[in-house]
Scaffold this motif. Structure first.
Motif, PDB file in Angstrom:
ATOM      1  N   ASP A  77       0.969  -1.120  -0.075  1.00 53.97           N
ATOM      2  CA  ASP A  77       0.034   0.013   0.061  1.00 53.97           C
ATOM      3  C   ASP A  77       1.116   1.299  -0.161  1.00 53.97           C
ATOM      4  O   ASP A  77       1.697   1.282   0.719  1.00 53.97           O
ATOM      5  N   LEU A  78       0.597   2.237  -0.908  1.00 53.15           N
ATOM      6  CA  LEU A  78       1.462   3.478  -1.106  1.00 53.15           C
ATOM      7  C   LEU A  78       0.533   4.685  -1.140  1.00 53.15           C
ATOM      8  O   LEU A  78      -0.316   4.664  -1.416  1.00 53.15           O
ATOM      9  N   PHE A  79       1.507   5.822  -0.369  1.00 54.99           N
ATOM     10  CA  PHE A  79       0.604   6.834  -0.532  1.00 54.99           C
ATOM     11  C   PHE A  79       1.650   7.830  -1.365  1.00 54.99           C
ATOM     12  O   PHE A  79       2.913   7.803  -1.085  1.00 54.99           O
ATOM     13  N   ILE A  80       1.134   8.152  -2.367  1.00 56.66           N
ATOM     14  CA  ILE A  80       1.883   9.184  -3.556  1.00 56.66           C
ATOM     15  C   ILE A  80       2.020  10.687  -3.030  1.00 56.66           C
ATOM     16  O   ILE A  80       1.015  11.209  -3.097  1.00 56.66           O
ATOM     17  N   LYS A  81       3.154  11.062  -2.299  1.00 57.04           N
ATOM     18  CA  LYS A  81       3.080  12.232  -1.846  1.00 57.04           C
ATOM     19  C   LYS A  81       3.161  13.650  -3.053  1.00 57.04           C
ATOM     20  O   LYS A  81       3.397  13.382  -4.170  1.00 57.04           O
ATOM     21  N   ASP A  82       2.568  14.621  -2.360  1.00 51.31           N
ATOM     22  CA  ASP A  82       2.550  16.006  -2.798  1.00 51.31           C
ATOM     23  C   ASP A  82       1.731  15.682  -4.275  1.00 51.31           C
ATOM     24  O   ASP A  82       0.679  14.996  -4.473  1.00 51.31           O
ATOM     25  N   ASN A  83       2.165  16.456  -5.315  1.00 58.52           N
ATOM     26  CA  ASN A  83       1.470  16.353  -6.626  1.00 58.52           C
ATOM     27  C   ASN A  83       1.810  15.010  -7.430  1.00 58.52           C
ATOM     28  O   ASN A  83       2.266  15.201  -8.873  1.00 58.52           O
ATOM     29  N   GLY A  84       2.428  14.028  -6.765  1.00 61.17           N
ATOM     30  CA  GLY A  84       2.744  12.814  -7.551  1.00 61.17           C
ATOM     31  C   GLY A  84       1.775  11.643  -8.008  1.00 61.17           C
ATOM     32  O   GLY A  84       0.590  11.968  -7.317  1.00 61.17           O
ATOM     33  N   TRP A  85       1.820  11.161  -9.108  1.00 63.22           N
ATOM     34  CA  TRP A  85       1.098  10.186  -9.581  1.00 63.22           C
ATOM     35  C   TRP A  85       1.601   8.825  -9.967  1.00 63.22           C
ATOM     36  O   TRP A  85       2.788   8.702 -10.328  1.00 63.22           O
ATOM     37  N   LEU A  86       0.681   7.524  -9.768  1.00 60.07           N
ATOM     38  CA  LEU A  86       1.598   6.597 -10.359  1.00 60.07           C
ATOM     39  C   LEU A  86       1.063   6.294 -11.626  1.00 60.07           C
ATOM     40  O   LEU A  86       0.000   6.502 -12.048  1.00 60.07           O
ATOM     41  N   ALA A  87       2.068   5.586 -12.384  1.00 61.87           N
ATOM     42  CA  ALA A  87       1.653   5.494 -13.966  1.00 61.87           C
ATOM     43  C   ALA A  87       1.390   4.113 -14.091  1.00 61.87           C
ATOM     44  O   ALA A  87       1.966   3.095 -13.491  1.00 61.87           O
ATOM     45  N   VAL A  88       0.091   3.982 -14.746  1.00 60.19           N
ATOM     46  CA  VAL A  88      -0.213   2.485 -15.091  1.00 60.19           C
ATOM     47  C   VAL A  88      -0.751   2.543 -16.632  1.00 60.19           C
ATOM     48  O   VAL A  88      -0.655   3.294 -17.452  1.00 60.19           O
ATOM     49  N   LYS A  89      -0.927   1.033 -16.854  1.00 63.80           N
ATOM     50  CA  LYS A  89      -1.208   0.768 -18.331  1.00 63.80           C
ATOM     51  C   LYS A  89      -2.667   0.447 -18.281  1.00 63.80           C
ATOM     52  O   LYS A  89      -2.934  -0.746 -17.661  1.00 63.80           O
ATOM     53  N   ASP A  90      -3.530   1.018 -18.827  1.00 63.68           N
ATOM     54  CA  ASP A  90      -5.020   0.748 -18.975  1.00 63.68           C
ATOM     55  C   ASP A  90      -5.255  -0.521 -19.672  1.00 63.68           C
ATOM     56  O   ASP A  90      -4.314  -1.121 -20.545  1.00 63.68           O
ATOM     57  N   LYS A  91      -6.443  -1.018 -19.863  1.00 62.69           N
ATOM     58  CA  LYS A  91      -6.755  -2.371 -20.461  1.00 62.69           C
ATOM     59  C   LYS A  91      -6.621  -1.991 -21.962  1.00 62.69           C
ATOM     60  O   LYS A  91      -6.608  -3.246 -22.837  1.00 62.69           O
ATOM     61  N   ILE A 195       9.597  13.141  -6.991  1.00 60.87           N
ATOM     62  CA  ILE A 195       8.080  12.446  -6.210  1.00 60.87           C
ATOM     63  C   ILE A 195       8.671  11.267  -5.459  1.00 60.87           C
ATOM     64  O   ILE A 195       9.415  10.297  -5.789  1.00 60.87           O
ATOM     65  N   THR A 196       8.123  11.263  -4.338  1.00 63.82           N
ATOM     66  CA  THR A 196       8.231  10.010  -3.338  1.00 63.82           C
ATOM     67  C   THR A 196       7.030   9.492  -2.822  1.00 63.82           C
ATOM     68  O   THR A 196       5.789  10.132  -2.896  1.00 63.82           O
ATOM     69  N   VAL A 197       7.128   8.302  -2.096  1.00 68.79           N
ATOM     70  CA  VAL A 197       6.018   7.543  -1.856  1.00 68.79           C
ATOM     71  C   VAL A 197       6.186   6.950  -0.402  1.00 68.79           C
ATOM     72  O   VAL A 197       7.356   6.820   0.208  1.00 68.79           O
ATOM     73  N   GLN A 198       5.135   6.935   0.401  1.00 71.88           N
ATOM     74  CA  GLN A 198       5.190   6.018   1.762  1.00 71.88           C
ATOM     75  C   GLN A 198       4.727   4.717   1.926  1.00 71.88           C
ATOM     76  O   GLN A 198       3.469   4.810   1.476  1.00 71.88           O
ATOM     77  N   SER A 199       5.338   3.832   2.185  1.00 70.44           N
ATOM     78  CA  SER A 199       4.707   2.718   2.266  1.00 70.44           C
ATOM     79  C   SER A 199       4.014   2.279   3.686  1.00 70.44           C
ATOM     80  O   SER A 199       4.249   2.809   4.510  1.00 70.44           O
ATOM     81  N   GLY A 200       2.934   1.415   3.448  1.00 70.72           N
ATOM     82  CA  GLY A 200       2.027   1.141   4.558  1.00 70.72           C
ATOM     83  C   GLY A 200       0.802   2.003   4.675  1.00 70.72           C
ATOM     84  O   GLY A 200       0.400   2.250   5.948  1.00 70.72           O
ATOM     85  N   ALA A 201       0.600   2.977   3.776  1.00 73.11           N
ATOM     86  CA  ALA A 201      -0.541   4.071   3.951  1.00 73.11           C
ATOM     87  C   ALA A 201      -1.179   3.991   2.674  1.00 73.11           C
ATOM     88  O   ALA A 201      -0.486   3.862   1.530  1.00 73.11           O
ATOM     89  N   LEU A 202      -2.399   4.497   2.703  1.00 70.35           N
ATOM     90  CA  LEU A 202      -3.211   4.926   1.582  1.00 70.35           C
ATOM     91  C   LEU A 202      -3.935   6.246   1.670  1.00 70.35           C
ATOM     92  O   LEU A 202      -4.434   6.477   2.760  1.00 70.35           O
ATOM     93  N   GLU A 203      -4.058   6.840   0.549  1.00 71.71           N
ATOM     94  CA  GLU A 203      -4.765   8.178   0.601  1.00 71.71           C
ATOM     95  C   GLU A 203      -6.194   7.819   0.142  1.00 71.71           C
ATOM     96  O   GLU A 203      -6.590   7.228  -0.763  1.00 71.71           O
ATOM     97  N   GLU A 204      -7.118   8.398   1.104  1.00 75.39           N
ATOM     98  CA  GLU A 204      -8.783   7.947   1.057  1.00 75.39           C
ATOM     99  C   GLU A 204      -8.956   8.984   0.098  1.00 75.39           C
ATOM    100  O   GLU A 204      -8.688   9.726  -0.343  1.00 75.39           O
ATOM    101  N   SER A 205     -10.481   8.694  -0.271  1.00 76.74           N
ATOM    102  CA  SER A 205     -11.397   9.614  -0.939  1.00 76.74           C
ATOM    103  C   SER A 205     -11.160  10.816  -0.394  1.00 76.74           C
ATOM    104  O   SER A 205     -11.390  10.983   0.765  1.00 76.74           O
ATOM    105  N   ASN A 206     -11.283  11.838  -1.208  1.00 79.02           N
ATOM    106  CA  ASN A 206     -11.366  13.438  -0.696  1.00 79.02           C
ATOM    107  C   ASN A 206     -12.796  14.065  -0.645  1.00 79.02           C
ATOM    108  O   ASN A 206     -13.155  15.165  -0.454  1.00 79.02           O
ATOM    109  N   VAL A 207     -13.781  13.066  -0.956  1.00 82.14           N
ATOM    110  CA  VAL A 207     -15.203  13.499  -0.951  1.00 82.14           C
ATOM    111  C   VAL A 207     -15.684  13.992   0.269  1.00 82.14           C
ATOM    112  O   VAL A 207     -15.275  13.376   1.220  1.00 82.14           O
TER     113      VAL A 207
END
Length: 246
Positions: A77-91, A195-207
């Motif tokens: 589980d990763l928290f991507i800090k600041d204005n960082g994003w994980l890159a993925v490949k969609d279907k 960009i840095t990440v933090q292991s062991g944490a997740l960013e929840e929805s901001n709704v």
């Protein structure tokens, strides 16, 4: 009379679009990394003057303020800090971006997020069996393996972490973010070492559920008012026709 009905119909349609967006926000309160979405309406003064009608343009924007952290203590589980994003490949094989850092290992030993393959920084990330994974703050992934009475740590890849201009992002139905077609940036964004990440944490929805519920109720009342205006105009039109017949 016709202008009043036309304007009320336009307003009612815009309110329905807002309700759809709000409903989607509320449905994703518990979705990891979800970003709240809003619609706002701009008047198109040129079109209004040209056609002599109330012309408006509806645009969407996102609340990119970070959600609260959930400390799961799970290594993947990763928290991507600041204005960082994980890159993925969609279907469809396209590069996309997410704040959801809930990583899983699929049957092919690839890292995935919601069944989308996680992209590596100029590498393919394949997870060996029977190892303990460790993800460093810079996105480097290492495998810790026990050999006899000692442990060995081997680098097996690195996550692709990117910095994105928020004004160029658009979210699609799959929940992933993409660069807009008219973005001036290269479609293949490079890895960003800052960009840095933090292991062991997740960013929840901001709704914000309270705010969205209030807006939903307000929109519903405004929609009822527009429907009453349309009904009133139709009745007045009927009365006018009756008078003309007399």
């Amino acid at each position: 009379m016709e202008n009043s009905i036309y304007n009320s119909m336009i307003a009612a349609n815009q309110l329905l679009e807002k309700q759809t967006v709000i409903s989607n926000n509320l449905a994703n309160i518990s979705t990891t990394g979800f970003k709240e979405k809003f619609n706002f309406t701009l008047k198109n003064q040129y079109m209004e003057n040209f056609y002599n009608k109330d012309n408006k343009i509806t645009k969407e924007y996102y609340n990119f303020f970070p959600g609260i952290l959930n400390y799961t203590k799970r290594d993947l589980d990763l928290f991507i800090k600041d204005n960082g994003w994980l890159a993925v490949k969609d279907k469809n094989g396209n590069e996309a971006y997410t704040k959801n850092g809930h990583l899983k290992i699929n049957s092919k030993r690839m890292l995935t997020i919601q069944n989308n393959e996680v992209l590596g920084n100029k590498c393919i990330i394949r997870i060996p069996r029977n190892v303990i994974l460790k993800i460093l703050s810079n996105g480097i992934i290492t495998a810790i393996e026990k050999k006899k009475n000692s442990f060995s740590e081997t680098k097996i890849g690195s996550l692709k972490l990117v910095h994105l201009p928020l004004q160029d992002l658009i979210q699609k139905e799959n929940g992933l973010f993409y660069l807009k077609k008219n973005s001036l940036l290269n479609k293949n964004i490079n890895h960003n070492n800052k960009i840095t990440v933090q292991s062991g944490a997740l960013e929840e929805s901001n709704v914000n559920p309270s705010k969205n519920m209030i807006e939903m109720i307000s929109n519903a009342r405004q929609f009822d008012i527009q429907m009453k205006i349309i009904s009133m105009c139709e009745k007045n039109s009927e009365y006018a026709n009756q008078l003309f017949n007399i």
